[in-house]
Write a protein that holds these residues in place. Structure first.
Motif, PDB file in Angstrom:
ATOM      1  N   LEU A  26       0.907  -1.193  -0.061  1.00 49.99           N
ATOM      2  CA  LEU A  26      -0.061   0.160   0.015  1.00 49.99           C
ATOM      3  C   LEU A  26       0.744   1.355  -0.171  1.00 49.99           C
ATOM      4  CD1 LEU A  26      -2.849  -1.214   2.400  1.00 49.99           C
ATOM      5  CD2 LEU A  26      -2.924  -1.012  -0.215  1.00 49.99           C
ATOM      6  N   ARG A  92      -8.546   3.018   5.265  1.00 54.08           N
ATOM      7  CA  ARG A  92      -7.749   3.986   6.005  1.00 54.08           C
ATOM      8  C   ARG A  92      -6.403   4.234   5.579  1.00 54.08           C
ATOM      9  NH1 ARG A  92      -4.472   5.112   9.623  1.00 54.08           N
ATOM     10  NH2 ARG A  92      -4.897   6.473  11.236  1.00 54.08           N
ATOM     11  N   ARG A 121      -8.270   5.817  15.304  1.00 49.34           N
ATOM     12  CA  ARG A 121      -7.189   5.802  14.630  1.00 49.34           C
ATOM     13  C   ARG A 121      -6.491   7.111  14.354  1.00 49.34           C
ATOM     14  NH1 ARG A 121      -7.078   0.278  10.729  1.00 49.34           N
ATOM     15  NH2 ARG A 121      -4.830   0.841  11.015  1.00 49.34           N
ATOM     16  N   ASP A 124      -2.514  12.397  14.278  1.00 50.88           N
ATOM     17  CA  ASP A 124      -1.726  13.528  14.937  1.00 50.88           C
ATOM     18  C   ASP A 124      -0.380  13.536  14.764  1.00 50.88           C
ATOM     19  OD1 ASP A 124      -2.260  11.191  16.708  1.00 50.88           O
ATOM     20  OD2 ASP A 124      -1.186  12.452  18.023  1.00 50.88           O
ATOM     21  N   LEU A 125       0.110  12.283  14.901  1.00 49.10           N
ATOM     22  CA  LEU A 125       1.777  12.420  14.714  1.00 49.10           C
ATOM     23  C   LEU A 125       2.307  12.580  13.417  1.00 49.10           C
ATOM     24  CD1 LEU A 125       2.107   8.934  16.842  1.00 49.10           C
ATOM     25  CD2 LEU A 125       2.854  11.179  17.541  1.00 49.10           C
ATOM     26  N   HIS A 162       1.012   4.826  21.967  1.00 54.56           N
ATOM     27  CA  HIS A 162       1.021   3.176  21.704  1.00 54.56           C
ATOM     28  C   HIS A 162       2.389   3.013  20.938  1.00 54.56           C
ATOM     29  CE1 HIS A 162      -2.897   3.415  22.840  1.00 54.56           C
ATOM     30  NE2 HIS A 162      -3.216   4.322  22.411  1.00 54.56           N
ATOM     31  N   THR A 165       4.441   5.193  14.941  1.00 56.31           N
ATOM     32  CA  THR A 165       3.373   4.796  13.847  1.00 56.31           C
ATOM     33  C   THR A 165       4.112   4.484  12.762  1.00 56.31           C
ATOM     34  OG1 THR A 165       1.861   6.185  12.621  1.00 56.31           O
ATOM     35  CG2 THR A 165       3.315   7.558  13.884  1.00 56.31           C
ATOM     36  N   VAL A 166       3.344   3.250  12.113  1.00 55.71           N
ATOM     37  CA  VAL A 166       3.845   2.738  10.816  1.00 55.71           C
ATOM     38  C   VAL A 166       3.689   3.510   9.572  1.00 55.71           C
ATOM     39  CG1 VAL A 166       3.623   0.454   9.493  1.00 55.71           C
ATOM     40  CG2 VAL A 166       3.705   0.608  12.078  1.00 55.71           C
ATOM     41  N   ASP A 308      -1.464  -7.570  14.655  1.00 48.85           N
ATOM     42  CA  ASP A 308      -2.073  -8.205  13.577  1.00 48.85           C
ATOM     43  C   ASP A 308      -2.149  -9.676  13.648  1.00 48.85           C
ATOM     44  OD1 ASP A 308      -2.618  -5.653  12.695  1.00 48.85           O
ATOM     45  OD2 ASP A 308      -0.900  -5.701  11.009  1.00 48.85           O
ATOM     46  N   ILE A 330      -1.529  -2.004  21.084  1.00 50.33           N
ATOM     47  CA  ILE A 330      -1.362  -1.098  19.903  1.00 50.33           C
ATOM     48  C   ILE A 330      -2.832  -0.600  20.027  1.00 50.33           C
ATOM     49  CG2 ILE A 330      -0.913  -0.828  17.536  1.00 50.33           C
ATOM     50  CD1 ILE A 330       1.798  -1.644  18.923  1.00 50.33           C
ATOM     51  N   ARG A 334      -9.157  -3.916  20.227  1.00 53.62           N
ATOM     52  CA  ARG A 334      -9.120  -4.720  19.060  1.00 53.62           C
ATOM     53  C   ARG A 334      -9.613  -6.142  19.621  1.00 53.62           C
ATOM     54  NH1 ARG A 334      -4.271  -5.291  14.589  1.00 53.62           N
ATOM     55  NH2 ARG A 334      -5.687  -5.627  12.864  1.00 53.62           N
ATOM     56  N   LEU A 373     -10.241  -7.505   9.207  1.00 54.60           N
ATOM     57  CA  LEU A 373      -9.595  -8.418   8.649  1.00 54.60           C
ATOM     58  C   LEU A 373      -9.089  -9.745   9.482  1.00 54.60           C
ATOM     59  CD1 LEU A 373      -7.657  -9.296   6.194  1.00 54.60           C
ATOM     60  CD2 LEU A 373      -6.119  -7.587   6.618  1.00 54.60           C
ATOM     61  N   ARG A 374      -8.304  -9.262  10.519  1.00 58.01           N
ATOM     62  CA  ARG A 374      -7.665 -10.238  11.551  1.00 58.01           C
ATOM     63  C   ARG A 374      -8.740 -11.099  12.229  1.00 58.01           C
ATOM     64  NH1 ARG A 374      -3.797 -10.009   7.832  1.00 58.01           N
ATOM     65  NH2 ARG A 374      -2.752  -7.850   7.634  1.00 58.01           N
TER      66      ARG A 374
HETATM   67  N1  EPU Z   1      -1.518   6.456  16.644  1.00 54.36           N
HETATM   68  C1  EPU Z   1      -1.491   7.744  17.169  1.00 54.36           C
HETATM   69  N2  EPU Z   1      -1.350   9.058  16.394  1.00 54.36           N
HETATM   70  C2  EPU Z   1      -0.990   8.768  15.070  1.00 54.36           C
HETATM   71  C3  EPU Z   1      -1.000   7.579  14.570  1.00 54.36           C
HETATM   72  C4  EPU Z   1      -1.053   6.316  15.389  1.00 54.36           C
HETATM   73  O1  EPU Z   1      -1.838   7.856  18.157  1.00 54.36           O
HETATM   74  O2  EPU Z   1      -0.834   9.839  14.485  1.00 54.36           O
HETATM   75  C5  EPU Z   1      -1.551   5.398  17.229  1.00 54.36           C
HETATM   76  C6  EPU Z   1      -2.865   4.471  16.810  1.00 54.36           C
HETATM   77  O3  EPU Z   1      -4.170   4.751  17.143  1.00 54.36           O
HETATM   78  C7  EPU Z   1      -2.432   3.206  17.206  1.00 54.36           C
HETATM   79  C8  EPU Z   1      -0.929   3.118  17.191  1.00 54.36           C
HETATM   80  O4  EPU Z   1      -0.423   4.475  17.199  1.00 54.36           O
HETATM   81  O5  EPU Z   1      -2.694   2.866  18.618  1.00 54.36           O
HETATM   82  C9  EPU Z   1      -0.067   2.578  16.111  1.00 54.36           C
HETATM   83  O6  EPU Z   1      -0.667   2.978  14.937  1.00 54.36           O
HETATM   84  P1  EPU Z   1       0.131   2.956  13.462  1.00 54.36           P
HETATM   85  O7  EPU Z   1      -0.029   4.354  12.939  1.00 54.36           O
HETATM   86  O8  EPU Z   1       1.415   2.162  13.794  1.00 54.36           O
HETATM   87  O9  EPU Z   1      -0.849   1.981  12.657  1.00 54.36           O
HETATM   88  P2  EPU Z   1      -1.094   2.316  11.118  1.00 54.36           P
HETATM   89  O10 EPU Z   1       0.109   2.605  10.459  1.00 54.36           O
HETATM   90  O11 EPU Z   1      -2.520   2.940  10.824  1.00 54.36           O
HETATM   91  C10 EPU Z   1      -0.433  -0.301  10.329  1.00 54.36           C
HETATM   92  C11 EPU Z   1      -1.021  -1.217   9.840  1.00 54.36           C
HETATM   93  C12 EPU Z   1      -2.057  -2.010  10.463  1.00 54.36           C
HETATM   94  C13 EPU Z   1      -1.285  -2.696  11.939  1.00 54.36           C
HETATM   95  C14 EPU Z   1      -0.639  -1.392  12.396  1.00 54.36           C
HETATM   96  C15 EPU Z   1       0.088  -1.846  13.635  1.00 54.36           C
HETATM   97  C16 EPU Z   1      -1.107  -0.895   7.191  1.00 54.36           C
HETATM   98  C17 EPU Z   1      -1.785  -0.424   6.221  1.00 54.36           C
HETATM   99  N3  EPU Z   1      -1.831  -0.858   8.605  1.00 54.36           N
HETATM  100  O12 EPU Z   1      -1.494   0.652  10.878  1.00 54.36           O
HETATM  101  O13 EPU Z   1      -2.535  -3.332   9.885  1.00 54.36           O
HETATM  102  O14 EPU Z   1      -2.052  -3.126  12.718  1.00 54.36           O
HETATM  103  O15 EPU Z   1       0.422  -0.593  11.591  1.00 54.36           O
HETATM  104  O16 EPU Z   1       1.273  -2.603  13.482  1.00 54.36           O
HETATM  105  O17 EPU Z   1       0.055  -0.837   7.257  1.00 54.36           O
HETATM  106  C18 EPU Z   1      -4.007  -4.913   9.470  1.00 54.36           C
HETATM  107  O18 EPU Z   1      -3.230  -5.257   8.248  1.00 54.36           O
HETATM  108  O19 EPU Z   1      -4.952  -5.761   9.381  1.00 54.36           O
HETATM  109  C19 EPU Z   1      -3.575  -3.928   9.900  1.00 54.36           C
HETATM  110  C20 EPU Z   1      -4.529  -3.092  10.940  1.00 54.36           C
END
Ligand code: EPU
Length: 432
Positions: A26, A92, A121, A124-125, A162, A165-166, A308, A330, A334, A373-374
């Motif tokens: 993605l 998302r 989700r 902010d970061l 948490h 952020t990925v 996941d 995380i 969930r 999904l999961r």
């Molecule tokens: N968070 C914040 N602020 C931000 C961004 C994140 O507080 O600005 C918090 C989130 O609310 C969460 C934590 O930080 O509690 C981690 O969020 P992250 O941004 O790392 O998640 P993501 O990038 O939105 C990706 C995967 C998810 C996976 C998470 C954690 C993609 C497309 N999605 O989400 O995958 O669970 O990282 O590893 O890469 C899935 O595949 O089923 C899935 C949900």
């Protein structure tokens, strides 16, 4: 609408090859917006989320072509900077368009994504990081407007409540590679999918160091070029298949994987007395036999246990006599799979961010509803091991992240079929 019917009890046997990683594909698709030259991406899983991301890139003006079942090419010569709500709300991960749009066009207007079923989700970061790159941000009418005309390198810290952020790390990397000067990202995510994105960006001419660590340094360049890139294998799909082998007491070899991406899972399986063996460089075999033991685990950012795979472990521990505690750090909410596993007889209590599981010898098949999904993956695993028939509804969730799951599991001797919902027994349909 389609449903899955699973008749449980068959131990999975044989070999299965893992697909390319959805969560790498993605952001890598989004990264193709960073150049006006052609990018060809291979080993892309054929999933609804991935096709949707390609469609969004097309809507932004990129020329998009499929090259066989697992290849895509993109040429983003003339693109525009607005990603509207009706595109972003469905997936998302489309927030990771912000970085490449700002990097390439110096402006972006992207709908805010809102929450989803696994919890709030926020982004902010991501936005704080863009501010540190000297972008001007304004939120109005559900959109974030980013003016990056004065963008330059900066020092960012991406740790949140948490962990890091990925997608935030992906976004800021994609903006920083074309920002003049040096950007230092502290508390960057180090998931294999981020390492893969860095590989793609470097193949396009970006200058990034510290890849795979929590400290990334980017020297901005003026222009990136096209590339040909192959996506890594999906560690979460591999882990799901390994747990499927374990929960059914099967003898299963997962091929084409990177065992070092799965260390936390392999460690937990060992603790649970489930024998695995790394065969050669890229195969992991799960070996039947032995009495399973309960485990406690906590999900945390990589290299710790991945969120996941939490739902799938919940299914496994529901069928492992003894007390297991799975704590979700995380996404503390969930646990949508839990009420459905309870319908199959699982004994699970949710206490704050933890699932307290009293594992049983058997579960019984039931009609259940997939919520994400999961959670869907967990229900399939429980259904494969349960006694009797399990019917899973809303299976479009599973098709977002697992390619032809039913067909591939059938190749491992599972009794699983995809049927039109009209073929479900009437009393179940009414219940749903
Ligand atoms: N968070 C914040 N602020 C931000 C961004 C994140 O507080 O600005 C918090 C989130 O609310 C969460 C934590 O930080 O509690 C981690 O969020 P992250 O941004 O790392 O998640 P993501 O990038 O939105 C990706 C995967 C998810 C996976 C998470 C954690 C993609 C497309 N999605 O989400 O995958 O669970 O990282 O590893 O890469 C899935 O595949 O089923 C899935 C949900």
């Amino acid at each position: 609408m389609e449903v899955l019917r699973i008749r449980g009890g068959n131990p999975l046997r044989g070999e299965i090859t893992v697909s390319g990683a959805k969560n790498a594909a993605l952001p890598i698709f989004a990264a193709t917006l960073l150049t006006d030259e052609e990018c060809v991406i291979d080993n892309v899983p054929d999933l609804s989320d991935v096709r949707y991301m390609a469609e969004i890139l097309g809507c932004l003006g990129a020329k998009v072509e499929r090259q066989g079942a697992h290849g895509w090419s993109f040429k983003a010569e003339n693109i525009h900077s607005k990603a509207p709500y009706d595109l972003v709300r469905k997936m998302r991960a489309s927030v990771c368009l912000i970085g490449p749009l700002v990097g390439r066009l110096r402006e972006a207007e992207v709908s805010l994504p809102g929450g989803c079923v696994i919890g709030p989700r926020p982004i902010d970061l991501h936005l704080k990081g863009l501010g540190k790159l000297n972008c001007d941000l304004r939120i109005s009418n559900g959109y974030v407007h980013i003016d990056g005309h004065a963008m330059r390198g900066g020092d960012l810290f991406l740790g949140g409540r948490h962990g890091s952020t990925v997608t935030g790390t992906a976004n800021l990397l994609m903006a920083a590679v074309l920002a003049p000067g040096r950007t230092r990202i502290e508390s960057a995510a180090c998931e294999p999918e981020i390492v893969d994105l860095c590989g793609m960006l470097k193949a396009m001419g970006a200058e990034i160091s510290g890849v795979g660590s929590h400290h990334l340094t980017v020297e901005g360049v003026e222009k990136l070029h096209g590339c040909h890139y192959r996506i890594i294998s999906d560690r979460i799909e591999a882990g799901t298949f390994l747990i499927a082998g374990a929960i059914t007491g099967g003898d299963l070899t997962v091929c084409g994987t990177q065992p070092n991406h799965l260390s936390a899972l392999l460690d937990k399986l060992e603790e649970a007395h489930i024998e695995t063996e790394i065969v050669g460089e890229d195969k992991i075999r799960v070996i039947p036999g032995g009495k399973r033991r309960p485990v406690d685990l906590i999900t945390l950012p990589h290299p710790a246990f991945p969120t996941d795979l939490q739902a799938q472990m919940c299914a496994l521990m529901s069928l492992t006599p003894g007390l297991s505690i799975l704590t979700e750090k995380i996404y503390p909410n969930r646990f949508m799979h839990v009420p459905e596993l309870q319908r199959m007889g699982a004994d699970i209590a949710i206490e704050g961010p933890s699932a307290i599981i009293k594992g049983k010898e058997t579960l019984s098949g039931a009609p259940v509803m997939a919520s994400d999904l999961r959670a869907s993956a967990a229900l399939i695993l429980a259904g494969l091991a349960a006694q009797g028939e399990t019917w899973i509804q809303r299976i479009y969730h599973i098709d977002r992240g697992y390619e032809r799951i039913d067909e591939r599991l059938r190749g491992l001797e599972a009794d699983i079929v995809r049927l039109p919902a009209s073929e479900m027994p009437q009393e179940i349909l009414e219940e749903g």
